[in-house]
Design a protein around this motif. Structure first.
Motif, PDB file in Angstrom:
ATOM      1  N   VAL A  51       0.986  -1.007   0.182  1.00  0.00           N
ATOM      2  CA  VAL A  51      -0.252   0.251  -0.470  1.00  0.00           C
ATOM      3  C   VAL A  51       0.584   1.001   0.002  1.00  0.00           C
ATOM      4  O   VAL A  51       0.826   2.467  -0.664  1.00  0.00           O
ATOM      5  N   LEU A  52       1.720   1.011   0.880  1.00  0.00           N
ATOM      6  CA  LEU A  52       2.958   2.388   0.973  1.00  0.00           C
ATOM      7  C   LEU A  52       3.481   3.235  -0.531  1.00  0.00           C
ATOM      8  O   LEU A  52       3.592   4.284  -0.824  1.00  0.00           O
ATOM      9  N   ALA A  53       3.721   1.315  -1.104  1.00  0.00           N
ATOM     10  CA  ALA A  53       5.006   1.698  -1.987  1.00  0.00           C
ATOM     11  C   ALA A  53       4.313   2.832  -3.168  1.00  0.00           C
ATOM     12  O   ALA A  53       4.757   3.434  -4.190  1.00  0.00           O
ATOM     13  N   GLY A  54       2.304   2.503  -3.315  1.00  0.00           N
ATOM     14  CA  GLY A  54       2.071   2.646  -4.259  1.00  0.00           C
ATOM     15  C   GLY A  54       1.567   4.149  -4.389  1.00  0.00           C
ATOM     16  O   GLY A  54       0.133   5.143  -4.685  1.00  0.00           O
ATOM     17  N   LEU A  55       1.149   4.284  -3.206  1.00  0.00           N
ATOM     18  CA  LEU A  55       1.535   6.421  -2.667  1.00  0.00           C
ATOM     19  C   LEU A  55       2.391   7.389  -3.390  1.00  0.00           C
ATOM     20  O   LEU A  55       1.896   8.771  -3.654  1.00  0.00           O
ATOM     21  N   GLY A  56       3.157   6.818  -3.898  1.00  0.00           N
ATOM     22  CA  GLY A  56       4.733   7.269  -4.396  1.00  0.00           C
ATOM     23  C   GLY A  56       4.555   8.920  -3.722  1.00  0.00           C
ATOM     24  O   GLY A  56       5.349  10.229  -4.150  1.00  0.00           O
TER      25      GLY A  56
ATOM     26  N   LEU B 103       3.198  12.683   3.191  1.00  0.00           N
ATOM     27  CA  LEU B 103       3.696  11.945   2.277  1.00  0.00           C
ATOM     28  C   LEU B 103       5.344  12.805   1.605  1.00  0.00           C
ATOM     29  O   LEU B 103       6.056  12.442   0.816  1.00  0.00           O
ATOM     30  N   HIS B 104       5.075  13.966   2.185  1.00  0.00           N
ATOM     31  CA  HIS B 104       6.134  15.098   1.272  1.00  0.00           C
ATOM     32  C   HIS B 104       6.940  15.553   2.630  1.00  0.00           C
ATOM     33  O   HIS B 104       6.538  15.982   3.366  1.00  0.00           O
TER      34      HIS B 104
ATOM     35  N   PRO C 241      -4.095  13.689   0.556  1.00  0.00           N
ATOM     36  CA  PRO C 241      -2.969  13.806  -0.508  1.00  0.00           C
ATOM     37  C   PRO C 241      -1.690  14.384   0.300  1.00  0.00           C
ATOM     38  O   PRO C 241      -0.397  14.776  -0.570  1.00  0.00           O
ATOM     39  N   ASP C 242      -2.022  14.528   1.630  1.00  0.00           N
ATOM     40  CA  ASP C 242      -0.617  14.781   2.367  1.00  0.00           C
ATOM     41  C   ASP C 242      -0.096  14.439   3.286  1.00  0.00           C
ATOM     42  O   ASP C 242       1.092  14.497   3.600  1.00  0.00           O
ATOM     43  N   ARG C 243      -0.571  13.156   3.848  1.00  0.00           N
ATOM     44  CA  ARG C 243      -0.306  12.338   4.886  1.00  0.00           C
ATOM     45  C   ARG C 243      -1.306  11.192   4.592  1.00  0.00           C
ATOM     46  O   ARG C 243      -2.180  10.942   4.107  1.00  0.00           O
ATOM     47  N   VAL C 244      -0.582  10.231   5.821  1.00  0.00           N
ATOM     48  CA  VAL C 244      -1.066   8.386   5.544  1.00  0.00           C
ATOM     49  C   VAL C 244      -1.010   8.752   7.321  1.00  0.00           C
ATOM     50  O   VAL C 244      -0.674   9.553   8.064  1.00  0.00           O
ATOM     51  N   VAL C 245      -2.120   8.092   7.588  1.00  0.00           N
ATOM     52  CA  VAL C 245      -2.612   7.828   8.891  1.00  0.00           C
ATOM     53  C   VAL C 245      -2.572   6.447   8.764  1.00  0.00           C
ATOM     54  O   VAL C 245      -3.728   5.266   7.923  1.00  0.00           O
ATOM     55  N   CYS C 246      -2.248   5.619   9.875  1.00  0.00           N
ATOM     56  CA  CYS C 246      -2.099   4.167  10.590  1.00  0.00           C
ATOM     57  C   CYS C 246      -2.465   3.459  12.013  1.00  0.00           C
ATOM     58  O   CYS C 246      -2.285   5.523  13.362  1.00  0.00           O
ATOM     59  N   ARG C 247      -3.977   3.601  12.669  1.00  0.00           N
ATOM     60  CA  ARG C 247      -4.238   3.250  13.418  1.00  0.00           C
ATOM     61  C   ARG C 247      -4.648   1.432  13.829  1.00  0.00           C
ATOM     62  O   ARG C 247      -4.702   0.605  12.849  1.00  0.00           O
TER      63      ARG C 247
END
Length: 319
Positions: A214-219, A318-319, A255-261
């Motif tokens: 999943v993370l690899a596909g986020l760019g 993400l950036h 668009p700007d972040r990833v969240v994991c719970r």
């Protein structure tokens, strides 16, 4: 309120200076630093550029004053900031200083979400730095900082600076109680469909592959996502080892972040200072580093005990 008497130089003093002008900052901070130099102590400036320039000029660019760019302390993640301060004190004491005086300006960031990490930090330092021969004078500009942050300063500093000297702060609250009182921020992404959903984490190799895919596909930035992946792995392992089943995982991206719970069904954890240092101190061989590592790897870490187990929410840009 009368000024307090001088405490021993072997323990941490955490003092708040509220000021509304550069002149007021200089009038308080310069005598503080000069008194330290006169007493054989280290004098350190860790403020924004403008304040630093004013203080250095008022001190006649005294070469004994140590200047640390604020970004080296405050705009790194909070456990690393604690480590930076500890190392500073250790270095100065090893060089012969009896105590380290620091004038600092916490960089809270630009958004309430950023503020929260440093609001936590201001409470945690009372516990984490307590044994150190450190006297921190934290300068809060009342004309620039939000009222919420001024209130934080008043609730997290045991002492306040007054024209008469250092005084006990009647608005100071127990650091653990302050940490418990802070709200858990709402995360809008959690109201959307997750990119990854695992309802019963048992097998870690499969989970690692699924998260990596999943993370690899986020760019996004590779290093940031690698750090998040490691934090997810640590927190998932912690949940399985120390929590109760079922252990669940949800992952979202915007668009700007990833969240994991990551949640478990265990008894929860009421340890407000958890993750701001290794659980077993300097003995890293004993483990207890998972949450500490996660706080260093992610922009935001929220530990949520809602009475039905424990949840750790990790957020990274993400950036």
């Amino acid at each position: 309120m009368p000024a307090t008497t001088e405490r021993t130089s072997s323990t941490h003093v955490h003092e708040l200076l509220l000021h509304d002008s550069p002149d007021e900052l200089v009038a308080a901070a310069v005598p503080f630093l000069r008194a330290g130099l006169d007493a054989g102590e280290s004098a350190v400036i860790a403020t924004g550029d403008a304040s630093c320039a004013l203080l250095r000029e008022a001190l006649d660019d005294d070469e004994r004053v140590v200047v640390i760019p604020r970004s080296e302390v405050y705009r790194i993640r909070t456990p690393t900031a604690l480590t930076t301060v500890r190392r500073l004190v250790e270095q100065q004491v090893a060089a012969g200083s009896t105590r380290v005086r620091v004038v600092g300006e916490t960089d809270f960031g630009t958004t309430p979400r950023d503020w929260l990490e440093w609001q936590r930090y201001e409470a945690v330092v009372n516990e984490a730095l307590a044994p150190l021969p450190l006297w921190g004078l934290c300068a809060y500009d009342t004309g620039r900082l939000a009222d919420e942050l001024i209130t934080t300063g008043l609730r997290t500093h045991p002492f306040v600076h007054t024209p008469a000297g250092r005084s006990a702060n009647p608005r100071f609250v127990d650091p653990a109680d302050f940490l418990r009182s802070l709200p858990v921020p709402v995360e809008p992404l959690e109201d959307t469909a997750p990119l990854l959903r695992v309802d019963d984490v048992r097998e870690f190799s499969g989970l690692r592959r699924a998260v990596a895919g999943v993370l690899a596909g986020l760019g996004g930035d590779h290093d940031l996502l690698e750090d998040l992946h490691l934090a997810i792995d640590e927190m998932s392992s912690n949940a399985v080892r120390h929590g109760g089943p079922p252990v669940t995982l949800r992952l979202w991206a915007g668009p700007d972040r990833v969240v994991c719970r990551i949640s478990d069904g265990g008894t929860g954890m009421d340890e407000p200072f958890a993750g701001y240092g290794p659980a077993h101190g300097e003995d890293l061989s004993r483990g207890g580093m998972g949450l500490w590592l996660a706080r260093q790897l992610c922009d935001h870490v929220d530990v949520i005990d809602d009475g039905g187990g424990l949840t750790v929410r990790l957020t990274t840009s993400l950036h």
